[in-house]
Design an enzyme around this catalytic site. Structure first.
Site, PDB file in Angstrom:
ATOM      1  CG  ASN A 167    -147.081  35.442  52.155  1.00 25.30           C
ATOM      2  OD1 ASN A 167    -147.161  34.441  52.863  1.00 25.30           O
ATOM      3  ND2 ASN A 167    -146.008  36.200  52.140  1.00 25.30           N
ATOM      4  CG  HIS A 209    -141.557  35.132  48.540  1.00 21.93           C
ATOM      5  ND1 HIS A 209    -142.828  34.693  48.811  1.00 21.93           N
ATOM      6  CD2 HIS A 209    -140.999  35.431  49.746  1.00 21.93           C
ATOM      7  CE1 HIS A 209    -143.032  34.729  50.117  1.00 21.93           C
ATOM      8  NE2 HIS A 209    -141.944  35.171  50.706  1.00 21.93           N
ATOM      9  CD  GLU A 211    -144.986  32.698  46.270  1.00 23.45           C
ATOM     10  OE1 GLU A 211    -146.142  32.256  46.350  1.00 23.45           O
ATOM     11  OE2 GLU A 211    -144.592  33.726  46.888  1.00 23.45           O
ATOM     12  CB  SER A 263    -143.241  37.998  51.813  1.00 23.65           C
ATOM     13  OG  SER A 263    -143.323  38.884  52.920  1.00 23.65           O
TER      14      SER A 263
END
Length: 313
Positions: free
Chosen positions: A219, A169, A181, A148
């Site tokens: 993130n 991800h 992702e 991540s």
């Protein structure tokens, strides 16, 4: 003219069919790491008909992982097959038949289409793993990391298959969260990227694509938001309780930033922000927090240790 047009259409269709034929259809998956993320990824892959091998360092870890998967499947079937318990039992049985475990990653990658790494967030350890597996995996095998926070490009550079390397991800808890992702580095081939997108859809997820930028999409937005909440508290502008209430009631978020930090783990958040700060030291969004550093130093890491920004019984 009509003949030329028909010829062009046939040629274009043939080219498209050839490209589709070359695209890898993932059937066999190796997941490295039997923690929450790795076990979750293994579960959704097995539940969608893939042959899956879950790998970790010990049988003890893998037994715990398998038990967690079984319990998770029971929760899924209660909702998915509420009126059909027999169908639910069959679903669990089929899923578990698709799943095996191993403590020897090298021995199992020789027949896999896709390796998904979900181990500790440590660049050196991940690089060493990929470098070792690269020597034994078939040429067609795609490597992917569930990281991540680390750069996919740097991980890919530890192998000789940079064109067959990307990011996948997933989000925790994997069986419930619909998003994946898919990260494409400058070296990731279009064929690899499309195979990863197709795999994500095959396991029931909604994939989004992103370049190899720090934090990807979620993130990159979420971590600076949480860090700005900490700075707001550090300055004494508002209490952590009021900040959490404000974001839940004013922005509709299910958790406030401090609740989320405690849930994620303060050590994890610190590791991410420290890594980004080293890449872009002049970016104010990535500035470290003295308060966060202090709590981590005191081993107050959030829910998992019983205390972070809040105390938990």
């Amino acid at each position: 003219m009509a003949f030329a047009t028909r010829h062009f259409v046939r040629a274009a269709s043939s080219a498209a069919a050839t490209a589709a034929a070359k695209k890898l259809i993932v059937k066999h998956v190796t997941v490295i790491g039997g923690g929450l993320m790795g076990a979750g990824i293994a579960q959704v892959a097995a539940a969608s008909g893939h042959t899956v091998v879950l790998v970790d360092q010990s049988d003890e870890i893998l037994k715990k992982s398998t038990k967690g998967i079984e319990e998770s499947l029971k929760r899924v079937t209660k909702k998915k097959f509420a009126d059909k318990p027999e169908a639910g039992a069959e679903f669990i049985e089929k899923t578990l038949k698709n799943l095996t475990t191993s403590t020897d990653a090298v021995a199992v990658v020789h027949s896999t289409d896709l390796v998904i790494e979900a181990i500790v967030e440590n660049q050196e350890i991940k690089n060493e793993l990929f470098k070792r597996l690269d020597k034994f995996a078939p040429e067609h095998t795609i490597f992917a990391s569930n990281t991540s926070s680390l750069q996919i490009t740097q991980l890919a550079n530890s192998t000789t298959r940079q064109d067959r390397f990307g990011g996948l991800h997933f989000f925790n808890p994997v069986p419930m969260m619909k998003l994946v992702e898919v990260i494409k580095t400058p070296m990731t081939s279009q064929k690899t990227f499309e195979s990863l997108m197709d795999f994500s859809k095959a396991v029931g997820k909604s994939p989004v694509s992103c370049k190899d930028t720090p934090g990807f999409i979620v993130n990159r937005l979420l971590v600076p938001y949480m860090m700005e909440a900490v700075r707001l508290f550090e300055r004494g502008d508002a209490s952590k309780e009021d900040i959490d209430v404000a974001m839940k009631l004013g922005a509709g978020y299910p958790m406030g930033p401090f609740e989320l930090l405690d849930y994620v783990g303060l050590d994890t958040s610190k590791y991410i922000i420290d890594g980004w700060h080293s890449l872009e030291p002049n970016n104010p969004l990535f500035a470290p927090s003295p308060l966060l550093n202090k709590l981590v130093e005191e081993k107050k890491l959030g829910k998992k240790t019983g205390e972070g920004f809040y105390k938990y019984k």
